[in-house]
Design an enzyme around this catalytic site. Structure first.
Site, PDB file in Angstrom:
ATOM      1  N   GLY A 187      45.316  53.675  64.290  1.00  0.00           N
ATOM      2  CA  GLY A 187      44.655  52.603  65.040  1.00  0.00           C
ATOM      3  C   GLY A 187      44.550  52.931  66.517  1.00  0.00           C
ATOM      4  N   TYR A 188      44.974  51.993  67.352  1.00  0.00           N
ATOM      5  CA  TYR A 188      44.871  52.134  68.808  1.00  0.00           C
ATOM      6  C   TYR A 188      46.087  52.838  69.429  1.00  0.00           C
ATOM      7  CZ  TYR A 188      41.042  48.736  68.464  1.00  0.00           C
ATOM      8  OH  TYR A 188      39.865  48.079  68.154  1.00  0.00           O
TER       9      TYR A 188
ATOM     10  N   ASP B 154      48.637  40.498  59.670  1.00  0.00           N
ATOM     11  CA  ASP B 154      47.426  40.875  60.391  1.00  0.00           C
ATOM     12  C   ASP B 154      47.857  41.164  61.816  1.00  0.00           C
ATOM     13  OD1 ASP B 154      44.761  41.562  60.586  1.00  0.00           O
ATOM     14  OD2 ASP B 154      44.097  39.548  61.084  1.00  0.00           O
TER      15      ASP B 154
ATOM     16  N   GLN C 203      48.004  52.281  53.846  1.00  0.00           N
ATOM     17  CA  GLN C 203      49.167  53.125  53.585  1.00  0.00           C
ATOM     18  C   GLN C 203      50.027  53.323  54.835  1.00  0.00           C
ATOM     19  OE1 GLN C 203      49.990  54.113  50.382  1.00  0.00           O
ATOM     20  NE2 GLN C 203      51.942  54.694  51.311  1.00  0.00           N
TER      21      GLN C 203
ATOM     22  N   ARG D 258      54.880  45.142  65.043  1.00  0.00           N
ATOM     23  CA  ARG D 258      55.114  45.001  63.604  1.00  0.00           C
ATOM     24  C   ARG D 258      56.612  45.017  63.319  1.00  0.00           C
ATOM     25  NH1 ARG D 258      51.657  48.294  62.139  1.00  0.00           N
ATOM     26  NH2 ARG D 258      50.038  46.761  61.849  1.00  0.00           N
TER      27      ARG D 258
END
Length: 195
Positions: free
Chosen positions: A150-151, A69, A11, A178
């Site tokens: 995430g990171y 990815d 999401q 991204r």
């Protein structure tokens, strides 16, 4: 406006890409096409995983689609965690555990250089295309900030002194790996539709 399926169950990624493409591309989610499948990422490259997911949706549901990815590549760790970024500390996809393992593995090193790399695979009218976005930066010695995922709390993009998690989504979405890959996808779709 071009309508296209984004093959993700994440999401956070979906929201991020929708913000980046707002008014430009209509993003349709997996839930919008009634796909509840968990598509396993079994390839050993980012390109391979992105293609695997896009091909799965095209073959099973028939829609033109794209999938991505993303990997965090840390110089001193020979570009690890890379393709295994989401499951660096185990299959649970636990961001906190992943970040802690990364920070532990980097203890005592002065080389903090890293980069985020996103690969998008697009399947459109029977052809496959790849788009890549990269943002360079460094790994902070501790987590900072509470936005993003995430990171983000440990990654400081080049040219900034705050982590992605401190900068917030509007700044991140304008400079991130991204965003750069999605902009390439968007530009391609614009020129493609003009042909």
């Amino acid at each position: 406006m071009k309508k296209i399926v984004f093959a993700t169950n994440n999401q956070h990624k979906l929201d991020e890409v929708k913000k980046i493409t707002e008014g430009l591309i209509e993003i349709v989610s997996l839930s919008d096409i009634n796909c509840t499948d968990d598509i396993e990422e079994t390839a050993d490259t980012l390109e391979g995983n992105a293609l695997l997911k896009a091909r799965y949706i095209k073959e099973k549901f028939g829609f033109d689609c794209f999938a991505d990815d993303t990997g965090l590549e840390v110089e001193v760790l020979n570009n690890a965690p890379g393709v295994y970024s989401a499951r660096y500390a185990g299959v649970a996809h636990d961001s906190e555990a992943n970040m802690q393992k990364l920070l532990d593995n980097m203890k005592g090193t002065d080389n903090r250089h890293a980069r985020f790399r996103t690969v998008i695979a697009l399947i459109l009218n029977g052809k496959e295309y790849l788009f890549e976005g990269i943002v360079k930066g460094t790994i902070n010695e501790e987590k900072r900030g509470d936005q993003g995922f995430g990171y983000d709390p440990v990654f400081v993009p080049e040219g900034y002194d705050q982590t992605f998690a401190q900068l917030g989504s509007s700044v991140k979405n304008s400079i991130s790996h991204r965003a750069r890959a999605v902009i390439k996808l968007h530009d391609f779709l614009l020129t493609y539709s003009d042909k």
